[in-house]
Design a protein around this motif. Structure first.
Motif, PDB file in Angstrom:
ATOM      1  N   ASP A 137       0.833  -1.199   0.000  1.00 37.85           N
ATOM      2  CA  ASP A 137       0.000   0.000   0.000  1.00 37.85           C
ATOM      3  C   ASP A 137       0.870   1.252   0.000  1.00 37.85           C
ATOM      4  O   ASP A 137       1.336   1.716   1.038  1.00 37.85           O
ATOM      5  N   GLU A 138       1.073   1.767  -1.190  1.00 33.55           N
ATOM      6  CA  GLU A 138       1.804   3.024  -1.366  1.00 33.55           C
ATOM      7  C   GLU A 138       0.931   3.904  -2.228  1.00 33.55           C
ATOM      8  O   GLU A 138       0.475   3.481  -3.293  1.00 33.55           O
ATOM      9  N   SER A 139       0.676   5.133  -1.783  1.00 32.02           N
ATOM     10  CA  SER A 139      -0.219   6.025  -2.532  1.00 32.02           C
ATOM     11  C   SER A 139       0.298   6.286  -3.942  1.00 32.02           C
ATOM     12  O   SER A 139       1.496   6.483  -4.157  1.00 32.02           O
ATOM     13  N   ALA A 140      -0.639   6.330  -4.891  1.00 30.86           N
ATOM     14  CA  ALA A 140      -0.293   6.714  -6.263  1.00 30.86           C
ATOM     15  C   ALA A 140       0.177   8.167  -6.335  1.00 30.86           C
ATOM     16  O   ALA A 140       0.740   8.583  -7.350  1.00 30.86           O
ATOM     17  N   ASP A 141      -0.038   8.927  -5.255  1.00 34.81           N
ATOM     18  CA  ASP A 141       0.482  10.305  -5.225  1.00 34.81           C
ATOM     19  C   ASP A 141       1.984  10.298  -5.538  1.00 34.81           C
ATOM     20  O   ASP A 141       2.471  11.171  -6.258  1.00 34.81           O
ATOM     21  N   LEU A 142       2.712   9.338  -4.980  1.00 33.13           N
ATOM     22  CA  LEU A 142       4.173   9.338  -5.151  1.00 33.13           C
ATOM     23  C   LEU A 142       4.557   9.087  -6.597  1.00 33.13           C
ATOM     24  O   LEU A 142       5.431   9.757  -7.149  1.00 33.13           O
ATOM     25  N   LYS A 143       3.907   8.149  -7.229  1.00 32.14           N
ATOM     26  CA  LYS A 143       4.199   7.828  -8.632  1.00 32.14           C
ATOM     27  C   LYS A 143       3.928   9.045  -9.518  1.00 32.14           C
ATOM     28  O   LYS A 143       4.722   9.382 -10.402  1.00 32.14           O
ATOM     29  N   VAL A 144       2.806   9.704  -9.274  1.00 29.84           N
ATOM     30  CA  VAL A 144       2.466  10.868 -10.109  1.00 29.84           C
ATOM     31  C   VAL A 144       3.443  12.011  -9.838  1.00 29.84           C
ATOM     32  O   VAL A 144       3.883  12.697 -10.770  1.00 29.84           O
ATOM     33  N   LEU A 145       3.822  12.214  -8.586  1.00 33.35           N
ATOM     34  CA  LEU A 145       4.776  13.290  -8.280  1.00 33.35           C
ATOM     35  C   LEU A 145       6.145  13.010  -8.903  1.00 33.35           C
ATOM     36  O   LEU A 145       6.938  13.928  -9.122  1.00 33.35           O
ATOM     37  N   ALA A 146       6.414  11.757  -9.203  1.00 35.22           N
ATOM     38  CA  ALA A 146       7.646  11.433  -9.914  1.00 35.22           C
ATOM     39  C   ALA A 146       7.566  11.836 -11.385  1.00 35.22           C
ATOM     40  O   ALA A 146       8.583  12.054 -12.037  1.00 35.22           O
ATOM     41  N   ASP A 147       6.348  11.965 -11.907  1.00 32.06           N
ATOM     42  CA  ASP A 147       6.146  12.148 -13.358  1.00 32.06           C
ATOM     43  C   ASP A 147       5.639  13.522 -13.753  1.00 32.06           C
ATOM     44  O   ASP A 147       5.516  13.796 -14.953  1.00 32.06           O
ATOM     45  N   VAL A 148       5.234  14.342 -12.801  1.00 26.68           N
ATOM     46  CA  VAL A 148       4.569  15.605 -13.137  1.00 26.68           C
ATOM     47  C   VAL A 148       5.334  16.774 -12.502  1.00 26.68           C
ATOM     48  O   VAL A 148       5.567  16.782 -11.295  1.00 26.68           O
ATOM     49  N   PRO A 149       5.726  17.761 -13.311  1.00 20.88           N
ATOM     50  CA  PRO A 149       6.560  18.858 -12.782  1.00 20.88           C
ATOM     51  C   PRO A 149       5.748  19.939 -12.073  1.00 20.88           C
ATOM     52  O   PRO A 149       5.750  21.099 -12.463  1.00 20.88           O
ATOM     53  N   ILE A 150       5.070  19.552 -11.019  1.00 19.75           N
ATOM     54  CA  ILE A 150       4.269  20.512 -10.265  1.00 19.75           C
ATOM     55  C   ILE A 150       5.010  20.851  -8.972  1.00 19.75           C
ATOM     56  O   ILE A 150       5.827  20.057  -8.504  1.00 19.75           O
ATOM     57  N   THR A 151       4.716  22.004  -8.417  1.00 21.17           N
ATOM     58  CA  THR A 151       5.247  22.358  -7.100  1.00 21.17           C
ATOM     59  C   THR A 151       4.097  22.242  -6.121  1.00 21.17           C
ATOM     60  O   THR A 151       3.083  22.922  -6.278  1.00 21.17           O
ATOM     61  N   SER A 213      15.302  26.349 -11.942  1.00 22.89           N
ATOM     62  CA  SER A 213      16.402  25.392 -12.185  1.00 22.89           C
ATOM     63  C   SER A 213      15.861  24.077 -12.719  1.00 22.89           C
ATOM     64  O   SER A 213      16.433  23.465 -13.624  1.00 22.89           O
ATOM     65  N   ARG A 214      14.756  23.640 -12.151  1.00 24.92           N
ATOM     66  CA  ARG A 214      14.166  22.378 -12.602  1.00 24.92           C
ATOM     67  C   ARG A 214      13.814  22.479 -14.084  1.00 24.92           C
ATOM     68  O   ARG A 214      14.022  21.546 -14.851  1.00 24.92           O
ATOM     69  N   GLU A 215      13.305  23.635 -14.462  1.00 21.03           N
ATOM     70  CA  GLU A 215      12.942  23.829 -15.865  1.00 21.03           C
ATOM     71  C   GLU A 215      14.179  23.803 -16.759  1.00 21.03           C
ATOM     72  O   GLU A 215      14.179  23.182 -17.821  1.00 21.03           O
ATOM     73  N   GLN A 216      15.242  24.478 -16.297  1.00 21.35           N
ATOM     74  CA  GLN A 216      16.485  24.492 -17.084  1.00 21.35           C
ATOM     75  C   GLN A 216      17.029  23.081 -17.256  1.00 21.35           C
ATOM     76  O   GLN A 216      17.597  22.740 -18.286  1.00 21.35           O
ATOM     77  N   LEU A 217      16.839  22.264 -16.224  1.00 21.76           N
ATOM     78  CA  LEU A 217      17.332  20.881 -16.268  1.00 21.76           C
ATOM     79  C   LEU A 217      16.400  19.970 -17.055  1.00 21.76           C
ATOM     80  O   LEU A 217      16.720  18.806 -17.284  1.00 21.76           O
ATOM     81  N   GLU A 218      15.239  20.494 -17.439  1.00 22.63           N
ATOM     82  CA  GLU A 218      14.214  19.720 -18.137  1.00 22.63           C
ATOM     83  C   GLU A 218      13.813  18.475 -17.345  1.00 22.63           C
ATOM     84  O   GLU A 218      13.572  17.407 -17.910  1.00 22.63           O
ATOM     85  N   LEU A 219      13.757  18.648 -16.025  1.00 23.08           N
ATOM     86  CA  LEU A 219      13.279  17.555 -15.175  1.00 23.08           C
ATOM     87  C   LEU A 219      11.761  17.613 -15.117  1.00 23.08           C
ATOM     88  O   LEU A 219      11.184  18.700 -15.095  1.00 23.08           O
ATOM     89  N   CYS A 220      11.132  16.448 -15.068  1.00 22.79           N
ATOM     90  CA  CYS A 220       9.661  16.495 -15.051  1.00 22.79           C
ATOM     91  C   CYS A 220       9.096  15.972 -13.742  1.00 22.79           C
ATOM     92  O   CYS A 220       7.934  15.626 -13.653  1.00 22.79           O
ATOM     93  N   SER A 221       9.930  15.930 -12.689  1.00 24.07           N
ATOM     94  CA  SER A 221       9.415  15.459 -11.395  1.00 24.07           C
ATOM     95  C   SER A 221       8.969  16.649 -10.541  1.00 24.07           C
ATOM     96  O   SER A 221       9.318  17.791 -10.811  1.00 24.07           O
ATOM     97  N   ALA A 222       8.203  16.327  -9.504  1.00 27.03           N
ATOM     98  CA  ALA A 222       7.621  17.384  -8.675  1.00 27.03           C
ATOM     99  C   ALA A 222       8.624  17.955  -7.678  1.00 27.03           C
ATOM    100  O   ALA A 222       9.637  17.333  -7.349  1.00 27.03           O
ATOM    101  N   LEU A 223       8.299  19.148  -7.223  1.00 23.10           N
ATOM    102  CA  LEU A 223       8.997  19.779  -6.115  1.00 23.10           C
ATOM    103  C   LEU A 223       8.020  19.814  -4.939  1.00 23.10           C
ATOM    104  O   LEU A 223       6.956  20.430  -5.030  1.00 23.10           O
TER     105      LEU A 223
END
Ligand code: PSU
Ligand code: MN
Length: 302
Positions: A137-151, A213-223
């Motif tokens: 039981d691990e929330s899908a919140d974590l998986k999505v935060l790995a994939d979506v560049p939201i703060t 900085s995250r944008e400059q790095l083209e990272l798509c994970s959340a902050l």
């Protein structure tokens, strides 16, 4: 094919003009706060943003549309109708039948990002549950935060979860975590959790700089911005520990599983603390919304 995304006029205007916007989730309204106070809370959350010069975008699924920004009537529907709790994986199924539901951090992050919204305020994130090594039981919140560049601004995760395990998973998943004026990850109702963070920021401008900085790095994970309550605002630690222990015991006894675990534990803790946890919950959400408003404003200036 028509897009299922429906951006409200005020959010569309803000996107076009660069006015700061903060996304809000609807599961906290539909399932995280008791009725009838939840409607007033939902309206208050939006008003805090409006007063800060920020456009609120409460996110939900209504009649087969992904809504970014709700009308007053739509907000009332979220607070009063019996709506399912929707995580990311539920979106295709609910859209296909033209249905409605309240969105978790996972689904809200996805929809906000699709709408072009960069900052999101919530109460607490989902995470790794206690005993997850057995139950998975691990929330899908974590998986999505790995994939979506939201703060996302939150008061960490609740002590109903395995906090250390959640931080480990966020590290594995490449989710950036910063403490807002703290070097410790908060545990929602309490300011501290005993878990140290690697990064601390002093203000909203520092968060906006990390977003850049995250944008400059083209990272798509959340902050993840971890924003603790002041010590004088937190739940009494002894009362907290007792309620937590009893809620976990009841969940095991009643064999609560799956998506029902989080709402069950939250409701039980409300009952056991005679509503004191709700008052703290509201302070937390408001505290996070204020910080998110400052971050969205700092971001819009960059
Ligand atoms: N934590 C809270 N209050 C909440 C939730 C989490 O303190 O209301 C909600 C959020 O919407 C979060 C979801 O995204 O529960 C996580 O549920 P699950 O563990 O089933 O993924
Ligand atoms: Mn779960």
């Amino acid at each position: 094919m028509a897009s299922p995304l429906s951006v409200s006029p005020s959010v569309a205007d803000a996107l076009a003009s660069g006015t700061p916007i903060v996304a809000l989730e609807s599961t906290i309204i539909a399932h995280g706060l008791p009725r009838p106070g939840n409607l007033e809370a939902a309206r208050h959350f939006e008003q805090v943003l409006v007063d800060a010069g920020v456009v609120p975008a409460t996110i939900a699924v209504l009649d087969g549309e992904l809504k970014a920004g709700l009308t007053p009537d739509e907000l009332e529907r979220i607070a009063t109708e019996e709506l399912p709790k929707l995580s990311l994986r539920d979106l295709p199924a609910v859209l296909a039948r033209g249905g409605s539901g309240a969105t978790t951090v996972a689904a809200t992050s996805y929809i906000a990002d699709h709408a072009g919204i960069r900052v999101f305020a919530t109460g607490g994130l989902g995470g790794v549950h206690r005993g997850a090594s057995e139950t998975f039981d691990e929330s899908a919140d974590l998986k999505v935060l790995a994939d979506v560049p939201i703060t996302v601004v939150s008061a960490g995760v609740k002590s109903i979860l395995d906090i250390g395990g959640t931080l480990e998973r966020m590290e594995s998943l490449g989710i950036t975590v910063v403490g807002y004026r703290t070097d410790e990850f908060p545990s929602f109702w309490l300011r501290s959790s005993g878990h140290q963070l690697d990064w601390t920021v002093p203000d909203a401008a520092a968060v906006a700089a990390i977003m850049e900085s995250r944008e400059q790095l083209e990272l798509c994970s959340a902050l993840v911005v971890a924003n603790p309550l002041a010590v004088e605002d937190q739940l009494d630690p002894a009362e907290h520990d007792a309620a937590l222990e009893e809620a976990l015991r009841r969940a095991t006894e009643k064999q609560i599983t799956g998506k029902d675990v989080t709402p069950f534990l939250l409701e039980t803790i409300v009952e056991l603390t005679a509503g004191k946890s709700v008052a703290v919950n509201l302070r937390i959400a408001e505290n996070n919304i204020r910080v998110a408003a400052e971050i969205a404003t700092a971001w819009s200036r960059l």
